[in-house]
Design a protein around this motif. Structure first.
Motif, PDB file in Angstrom:
ATOM      1  N   TYR A 193       0.841  -1.198   0.000  1.00  0.00           N
ATOM      2  CA  TYR A 193       0.000   0.000   0.000  1.00  0.00           C
ATOM      3  C   TYR A 193       0.878   1.250   0.000  1.00  0.00           C
ATOM      4  CZ  TYR A 193      -3.692   3.271   1.418  1.00  0.00           C
ATOM      5  OH  TYR A 193      -4.580   4.331   1.495  1.00  0.00           O
ATOM      6  N   ALA A 194       1.924   1.232   0.801  1.00  0.00           N
ATOM      7  CA  ALA A 194       2.860   2.364   0.838  1.00  0.00           C
ATOM      8  C   ALA A 194       3.547   2.533  -0.515  1.00  0.00           C
ATOM      9  CB  ALA A 194       3.900   2.144   1.942  1.00  0.00           C
ATOM     10  N   ASP A 195       3.927   1.422  -1.162  1.00  0.00           N
ATOM     11  CA  ASP A 195       4.530   1.504  -2.490  1.00  0.00           C
ATOM     12  C   ASP A 195       3.580   2.161  -3.485  1.00  0.00           C
ATOM     13  OD1 ASP A 195       6.894   0.271  -1.676  1.00  0.00           O
ATOM     14  OD2 ASP A 195       6.308  -1.720  -2.431  1.00  0.00           O
ATOM     15  N   ALA A 196       2.311   1.762  -3.444  1.00  0.00           N
ATOM     16  CA  ALA A 196       1.320   2.337  -4.358  1.00  0.00           C
ATOM     17  C   ALA A 196       1.119   3.828  -4.067  1.00  0.00           C
ATOM     18  CB  ALA A 196      -0.008   1.592  -4.235  1.00  0.00           C
ATOM     19  N   LEU A 197       1.070   4.186  -2.804  1.00  0.00           N
ATOM     20  CA  LEU A 197       0.940   5.604  -2.435  1.00  0.00           C
ATOM     21  C   LEU A 197       2.134   6.408  -2.945  1.00  0.00           C
ATOM     22  CD1 LEU A 197      -0.347   5.149   1.217  1.00  0.00           C
ATOM     23  CD2 LEU A 197      -1.622   6.258  -0.633  1.00  0.00           C
ATOM     24  N   ASN A 238       1.877  10.358  -3.166  1.00  0.00           N
ATOM     25  CA  ASN A 238       1.317  10.678  -1.860  1.00  0.00           C
ATOM     26  C   ASN A 238       2.372  10.271  -0.816  1.00  0.00           C
ATOM     27  OD1 ASN A 238      -0.192  11.071   0.443  1.00  0.00           O
ATOM     28  ND2 ASN A 238      -2.024  10.099  -0.371  1.00  0.00           N
ATOM     29  N   PHE A 239       3.424  11.083  -0.738  1.00  0.00           N
ATOM     30  CA  PHE A 239       4.622  10.709   0.013  1.00  0.00           C
ATOM     31  C   PHE A 239       4.417  10.691   1.526  1.00  0.00           C
ATOM     32  CE2 PHE A 239       6.223  12.811  -3.929  1.00  0.00           C
ATOM     33  CZ  PHE A 239       6.602  11.640  -4.578  1.00  0.00           C
ATOM     34  N   GLU A 240       3.619  11.613   2.041  1.00  0.00           N
ATOM     35  CA  GLU A 240       3.405  11.668   3.498  1.00  0.00           C
ATOM     36  C   GLU A 240       2.689  10.410   3.990  1.00  0.00           C
ATOM     37  OE1 GLU A 240       4.681  13.986   5.471  1.00  0.00           O
ATOM     38  OE2 GLU A 240       5.513  15.002   3.715  1.00  0.00           O
ATOM     39  N   LYS A 241       1.620  10.066   3.298  1.00  0.00           N
ATOM     40  CA  LYS A 241       0.862   8.879   3.698  1.00  0.00           C
ATOM     41  C   LYS A 241       1.674   7.612   3.451  1.00  0.00           C
ATOM     42  CE  LYS A 241      -3.849   7.185   3.545  1.00  0.00           C
ATOM     43  NZ  LYS A 241      -5.172   7.338   2.951  1.00  0.00           N
ATOM     44  N   ALA A 242       2.456   7.594   2.381  1.00  0.00           N
ATOM     45  CA  ALA A 242       3.311   6.432   2.099  1.00  0.00           C
ATOM     46  C   ALA A 242       4.308   6.226   3.238  1.00  0.00           C
ATOM     47  CB  ALA A 242       4.042   6.629   0.779  1.00  0.00           C
ATOM     48  N   TYR A 255       4.855   2.944   5.482  1.00  0.00           N
ATOM     49  CA  TYR A 255       6.164   2.285   5.571  1.00  0.00           C
ATOM     50  C   TYR A 255       6.541   2.103   7.040  1.00  0.00           C
ATOM     51  CZ  TYR A 255       7.317   2.637   0.578  1.00  0.00           C
ATOM     52  OH  TYR A 255       7.343   2.497  -0.781  1.00  0.00           O
ATOM     53  N   ASN A 256       6.283   3.130   7.850  1.00  0.00           N
ATOM     54  CA  ASN A 256       6.573   3.027   9.283  1.00  0.00           C
ATOM     55  C   ASN A 256       5.705   1.972   9.953  1.00  0.00           C
ATOM     56  OD1 ASN A 256       8.719   4.861   9.670  1.00  0.00           O
ATOM     57  ND2 ASN A 256       7.297   6.568   9.458  1.00  0.00           N
ATOM     58  N   GLN A 257       4.454   1.869   9.517  1.00  0.00           N
ATOM     59  CA  GLN A 257       3.566   0.848  10.080  1.00  0.00           C
ATOM     60  C   GLN A 257       4.082  -0.557   9.715  1.00  0.00           C
ATOM     61  OE1 GLN A 257      -0.491   1.819   9.486  1.00  0.00           O
ATOM     62  NE2 GLN A 257      -1.227   0.165  10.761  1.00  0.00           N
ATOM     63  N   TYR A 258       4.519  -0.728   8.484  1.00  0.00           N
ATOM     64  CA  TYR A 258       5.098  -2.006   8.071  1.00  0.00           C
ATOM     65  C   TYR A 258       6.358  -2.299   8.881  1.00  0.00           C
ATOM     66  CZ  TYR A 258       7.427  -5.523   5.206  1.00  0.00           C
ATOM     67  OH  TYR A 258       8.065  -6.658   4.783  1.00  0.00           O
ATOM     68  N   LYS A 259       7.142  -1.266   9.111  1.00  0.00           N
ATOM     69  CA  LYS A 259       8.398  -1.408   9.856  1.00  0.00           C
ATOM     70  C   LYS A 259       8.139  -1.883  11.295  1.00  0.00           C
ATOM     71  CE  LYS A 259      12.573   1.278  10.555  1.00  0.00           C
ATOM     72  NZ  LYS A 259      13.224   2.547  10.319  1.00  0.00           N
ATOM     73  N   LYS A 263      14.103   1.797   2.743  1.00  0.00           N
ATOM     74  CA  LYS A 263      14.332   2.251   1.361  1.00  0.00           C
ATOM     75  C   LYS A 263      13.131   3.047   0.856  1.00  0.00           C
ATOM     76  CE  LYS A 263      18.346   0.440   0.406  1.00  0.00           C
ATOM     77  NZ  LYS A 263      19.505   1.255   0.127  1.00  0.00           N
ATOM     78  N   GLY A 264      11.936   2.618   1.212  1.00  0.00           N
ATOM     79  CA  GLY A 264      10.734   3.331   0.800  1.00  0.00           C
ATOM     80  C   GLY A 264      10.641   4.710   1.429  1.00  0.00           C
ATOM     81  N   ILE A 265      10.976   4.805   2.702  1.00  0.00           N
ATOM     82  CA  ILE A 265      10.957   6.092   3.405  1.00  0.00           C
ATOM     83  C   ILE A 265      11.984   7.035   2.787  1.00  0.00           C
ATOM     84  CG2 ILE A 265      11.458   7.216   5.612  1.00  0.00           C
ATOM     85  CD1 ILE A 265      10.280   4.632   6.951  1.00  0.00           C
ATOM     86  N   GLU A 266      13.179   6.512   2.539  1.00  0.00           N
ATOM     87  CA  GLU A 266      14.229   7.324   1.917  1.00  0.00           C
ATOM     88  C   GLU A 266      13.805   7.773   0.514  1.00  0.00           C
ATOM     89  OE1 GLU A 266      17.646   9.467   1.595  1.00  0.00           O
ATOM     90  OE2 GLU A 266      16.906   8.449   3.383  1.00  0.00           O
ATOM     91  N   SER A 267      13.177   6.887  -0.212  1.00  0.00           N
ATOM     92  CA  SER A 267      12.701   7.215  -1.557  1.00  0.00           C
ATOM     93  C   SER A 267      11.667   8.338  -1.520  1.00  0.00           C
ATOM     94  CB  SER A 267      12.101   5.963  -2.201  1.00  0.00           C
ATOM     95  OG  SER A 267      11.578   6.256  -3.460  1.00  0.00           O
ATOM     96  N   CYS A 268      10.794   8.317  -0.544  1.00  0.00           N
ATOM     97  CA  CYS A 268       9.789   9.391  -0.393  1.00  0.00           C
ATOM     98  C   CYS A 268      10.460  10.733  -0.113  1.00  0.00           C
ATOM     99  CB  CYS A 268       8.805   9.052   0.724  1.00  0.00           C
ATOM    100  SG  CYS A 268       7.642   7.741   0.315  1.00  0.00           S
ATOM    101  N   LYS A 269      11.467  10.718   0.763  1.00  0.00           N
ATOM    102  CA  LYS A 269      12.183  11.958   1.080  1.00  0.00           C
ATOM    103  C   LYS A 269      12.868  12.527  -0.159  1.00  0.00           C
ATOM    104  CE  LYS A 269      13.169  10.796   5.893  1.00  0.00           C
ATOM    105  NZ  LYS A 269      14.225  10.393   6.828  1.00  0.00           N
TER     106      LYS A 269
END
Length: 160
Positions: free
Chosen positions: A97-101, A106-110, A114-118, A129-135
């Motif tokens: 879901y975070a990847d799709a966001l 939709n970087f904030e929600k993603a 990602y944090n919830q998955y973590k 990697k997903g969090i870094e990619s959003c930043k």
């Protein structure tokens, strides 16, 4: 009264058997990586299931996964959100879901998902990697490069 009850019971059993058979066919498509066929089959089942939230959540997750695999992030986002709403039990639903966001910008929600998955999978590097990619993507959008990309038709042809 008994007659009506037996008719209703028979209809329920027949409908349940048909839904189970359709789920089996959809699962075969899914396992064979035939995602477009799997989406169609799962969608036809999804609306018919009423009293089985676990199966409905699994189907929503699989439709989301199929859409992810065929590069339809908006549809994937919708179906993963449904799977989460239906309380799908696999933590990977949060990652996908975070990847799709993220793919839908939709970087904030993603980052939130990602944090919830973590929280569920702390050793999985994909969340970081997903969090870094959003930043990074947010920075790129704020400060785009000065490069201009133009299509050189005479170089980009099917014959080269």
């Amino acid at each position: 009264m008994k007659f009506y009850f037996s008719i209703l019971l028979t209809l329920f059993i027949v409908t349940s058997g048909i839904a189970q058979e359709n789920t089996k066919k959809a699962d075969e498509y899914f396992d064979a990586n035939e995602y477009v066929f799997a989406i169609t089959a799962y969608k036809s089942i999804f609306s018919k299931i009423e009293n089985d939230p676990q199966t409905k959540a699994r189907i929503a997750y699989r439709i989301g996964y199929c859409n992810k695999k065929i590069s339809k992030p908006l549809d994937a986002q919708l179906w993963f959100a449904k799977a989460i709403e239906l309380e799908y039990q696999d933590p990977s639903v949060f990652l996908y879901y975070a990847d799709a966001l993220r793919m839908n910008e939709n970087f904030e929600k993603a980052t939130e998902f990602y944090n919830q998955y973590k929280m569920y999978m702390p050793k999985d590097y994909r969340a970081d990697k997903g969090i870094e990619s959003c930043k990074i993507a947010k920075q790129w959008i704020k400060n785009p490069s000065e490069y201009i990309i133009t299509n050189l038709i005479y170089l980009n042809s099917e014959f080269i």
